[in-house]
Enzyme design. Structure first.
Site, PDB file in Angstrom:
ATOM      1  N   LEU A 251       0.846  -1.207   0.000  1.00 40.48           N
ATOM      2  CA  LEU A 251       0.000   0.000   0.000  1.00 40.48           C
ATOM      3  C   LEU A 251       0.878   1.252   0.000  1.00 40.48           C
ATOM      4  O   LEU A 251       0.834   2.073   0.904  1.00 40.48           O
ATOM      5  CB  LEU A 251      -0.945  -0.006   1.210  1.00 40.48           C
ATOM      6  CG  LEU A 251      -2.144   0.944   1.090  1.00 40.48           C
ATOM      7  CD1 LEU A 251      -3.164   0.394   0.100  1.00 40.48           C
ATOM      8  CD2 LEU A 251      -2.807   1.164   2.444  1.00 40.48           C
ATOM      9  N   GLY A 252       1.684   1.379  -1.067  1.00 40.18           N
ATOM     10  CA  GLY A 252       2.523   2.568  -1.212  1.00 40.18           C
ATOM     11  C   GLY A 252       1.838   3.593  -2.099  1.00 40.18           C
ATOM     12  O   GLY A 252       0.613   3.711  -2.108  1.00 40.18           O
TER      13      GLY A 252
ATOM     14  N   ARG B 161       6.275  -6.487 -10.611  1.00 40.31           N
ATOM     15  CA  ARG B 161       7.322  -7.130 -11.400  1.00 40.31           C
ATOM     16  C   ARG B 161       6.939  -8.591 -11.524  1.00 40.31           C
ATOM     17  O   ARG B 161       6.368  -9.167 -10.588  1.00 40.31           O
ATOM     18  CB  ARG B 161       8.689  -7.030 -10.707  1.00 40.31           C
ATOM     19  CG  ARG B 161       9.357  -5.671 -10.802  1.00 40.31           C
ATOM     20  CD  ARG B 161      10.002  -5.451 -12.191  1.00 40.31           C
ATOM     21  NE  ARG B 161      10.719  -4.186 -12.269  1.00 40.31           N
ATOM     22  CZ  ARG B 161      10.159  -3.012 -12.599  1.00 40.31           C
ATOM     23  NH1 ARG B 161       8.865  -2.954 -12.870  1.00 40.31           N
ATOM     24  NH2 ARG B 161      10.894  -1.932 -12.671  1.00 40.31           N
TER      25      ARG B 161
ATOM     26  N   GLU C  58      10.299 -11.097 -19.627  1.00 40.60           N
ATOM     27  CA  GLU C  58       9.771 -10.206 -20.660  1.00 40.60           C
ATOM     28  C   GLU C  58      10.787 -10.044 -21.790  1.00 40.60           C
ATOM     29  O   GLU C  58      11.988  -9.993 -21.508  1.00 40.60           O
ATOM     30  CB  GLU C  58       9.459  -8.843 -20.043  1.00 40.60           C
ATOM     31  CG  GLU C  58       8.336  -8.936 -19.023  1.00 40.60           C
ATOM     32  CD  GLU C  58       8.126  -7.635 -18.257  1.00 40.60           C
ATOM     33  OE1 GLU C  58       8.711  -6.617 -18.640  1.00 40.60           O
ATOM     34  OE2 GLU C  58       7.379  -7.659 -17.280  1.00 40.60           O
TER      35      GLU C  58
ATOM     36  N   HIS D 169       3.770  -4.815 -20.294  1.00 38.50           N
ATOM     37  CA  HIS D 169       4.498  -3.937 -19.359  1.00 38.50           C
ATOM     38  C   HIS D 169       4.265  -2.455 -19.690  1.00 38.50           C
ATOM     39  O   HIS D 169       5.212  -1.698 -19.949  1.00 38.50           O
ATOM     40  CB  HIS D 169       6.000  -4.258 -19.352  1.00 38.50           C
ATOM     41  CG  HIS D 169       6.662  -3.815 -18.068  1.00 38.50           C
ATOM     42  ND1 HIS D 169       7.672  -4.489 -17.463  1.00 38.50           N
ATOM     43  CD2 HIS D 169       6.418  -2.733 -17.267  1.00 38.50           C
ATOM     44  CE1 HIS D 169       8.056  -3.851 -16.356  1.00 38.50           C
ATOM     45  NE2 HIS D 169       7.307  -2.784 -16.221  1.00 38.50           N
TER      46      HIS D 169
ATOM     47  N   ALA E  60       1.712  -0.638 -17.813  1.00 40.76           N
ATOM     48  CA  ALA E  60       0.837  -0.045 -16.793  1.00 40.76           C
ATOM     49  C   ALA E  60       1.257   1.371 -16.439  1.00 40.76           C
ATOM     50  O   ALA E  60       0.421   2.230 -16.168  1.00 40.76           O
ATOM     51  CB  ALA E  60       0.821  -0.918 -15.536  1.00 40.76           C
TER      52      ALA E  60
END
Lengths: 336, 336
Positions: free
Chosen positions: B175-176, B255, B284, B302, B304
């Protein structure tokens, strides 16, 4: 969620249950809850018969005593000539849909027939879908998913960037039960909310635009969630799309005919707007073939309203409306 | 958004600008903002040379005076042997990424080299993506889009129903900066938010779970948005997926290696969890081939974090960090 009400007539003859005419079973709620429904109502299933409606009613000895029908937009249009003239005792129409554009409401008013719709049973899921389609179009989620599925990522490298949702100006067309839920959700993404509606809503903090052209000109995205009426048919036309402009996006979870689909396709093909997320079309299930080749259009098969949870809620809601009618109580969600 | 700062050295010899070593140009920000960067820094482009790093530095007369490098996770790992030993004067590493798992931070600490990451530049877009992927998986948006694109709607009829987002229990793993934005957005959908994090956050209204297994057991969805560290590598393993259960969904925008990918693939193939939205993978751009056939998995390359808007912000942020370093001011986003 199980049907928790105790069936009152469980062991009675179904013939003694209140009669409800079923012209076409509303999918998928009817088949899913047929057994539960059958504890409460005696459904006359004209759709299972080869006979015409008057012949079917005569064969069922029900020409004069059908007082309620349960309908869906996928069945016949509910007009005087097709349906109402054959049901002289009809007093109540319950539809499994939010939209009632397939019912001749003026004729129902004249005949003092009550009409009840699905109210806000679908509003939550519609609002979620609208936000999902919007994120998908702006952030190219379905297009990127196609790219990965086709194996292009490892061969061709990075996929083109999408656009940030926050800070966009979202013009909501119709700030009713669904539109206000969409606004609430998008506020959490720091979007700026503008809207048009029949009337200015006194209690909301969003900017009201009485004119759809001005709304389109000031918006980055139009989210269409108004009912289809004579006034809204083809409301999103060439002029509105021009006002929205090249960077603009259209999300439609209302009815296909609120948008002039031919113009929308033309604007998308010519790059005169940036993209679209469409759950509804003018001639469902036919989707304009030109759209299939476009990576900036997300196509959804009229599913915005539909989840398992929504159909549970709908079953309870339809049952509640019919039970209210047969108990001479106020309908849960009267339209007429 | 144009670069509005006035270049101080616009007409000077670039050789007089502060030297910054560029091992590999961070895509796409470097090429996109190369001209703006060149007003402020003298980039030593070792990636354009065939020489080894020591040979390149010697040829540039820069073996002893490179104090700053600008790096990306797609370039070489920043370790003592590969990089740091060749840069005796290095004092500052600025990365274009949030994750710093490719940098040997302990070694940087020992050598008193500051490290600055991209801080929360990408947090908004990451959070939007996580919500987009979640809605997509639950409501089957990409799968339904494929169904329409293939012409199945008009031939095969209605598409299977999805599940409602609201009322689901969403377990946020980390929760950062990103996780708290995801929580804020999902609260607008009436989701219930649970979380795990290194420490309980005193100021948030969500339920804290110190143990990932208990979080998984109580959640309908796990949204993974923690950094990759030795502690979090393969944290989402067989036991956690078993605790999440058959109806569970995994969203990963962190990740790939936070998840044991082989186990995840196995659970998805065997229907031991219900679906996944994956923006990141262990190798990836290689995506496990078994996933390509699954309709309940949304695959994103990748992306987002990535929007046009985010890269504008990132350019300003990287420039700010480097300028702060060369002006002996505190870095904007120091990690070490």
């Amino acid at each position: 969620m199980a049907d928790t009400t105790t069936p009152k007539h469980n062991n009675s003859n179904p013939k003694n249950l209140p009669k409800v005419l079923l012209l076409k079973p509303p999918p998928p709620i009817y088949h899913r809850f047929e057994s539960q429904f059958s504890h409460h109502f005696n459904f006359l299933k004209s759709f299972e018969s080869q006979l015409s409606l008057p012949e079917f009613l005569a064969a069922e000895n029900s020409s004069d005593d059908v007082t309620a029908i349960f309908v869906t937009s996928l069945g016949p249009r509910i007009t005087a000539a097709d349906i109402l003239d054959h049901l002289p005792s009809l007093r109540c129409i319950v539809t499994s849909t939010i939209g009632v554009d397939f019912i001749d409401l003026d004729e129902c008013r004249r005949r003092r027939i009550s009409v009840a719709n699905a109210a806000d049973v679908f509003s939550t899921d519609c609002a979620d879908s609208a936000v999902g389609l919007l994120i998908d179009v702006l952030r190219k989620i379905s297009a990127a998913d196609r790219y990965v599925h086709r194996g292009n990522w490892s061969v061709s490298g990075a996929f083109p960037l999408g656009n940030r949702l926050g800070c966009r100006k979202i013009g909501i067309v119709g700030l009713g039960s669904i539109g206000s839920r969409i606004a609430k959700r998008l506020a959490g993404f720091n979007c700026r909310i503008l809207y048009t509606s029949r009337k200015k809503k006194p209690s909301v903090p969003y900017s009201f635009y009485p004119d759809i052209h001005e709304l389109a000109a000031d918006s980055d995205v139009l989210v269409i969630c108004c009912p289809l009426t004579d006034e809204t048919r083809h409301m999103i036309n060439r002029e509105v799309l021009l006002a929205l402009g090249k960077e603009g996006v259209v999300i439609n979870i209302s009815r296909g005919s609120v948008v002039d689909e031919k113009e929308l396709v033309k604007f998308l093909l010519e790059g005169q707007i940036a993209g679209a997320g469409l759950d509804v079309f003018e001639n469902e299930p036919i989707v304009p073939e030109e759209l299939l080749a476009l990576d900036n259009v997300v196509l959804s098969p009229h599913l915005a309203a539909c989840t398992d949870d929504a159909y549970h809620d709908l079953y309870e809601h339809v049952k509640g409306n019919l039970q209210a009618f047969f108990s001479n109580k106020p309908l849960r969600s009267p339209i007429v």
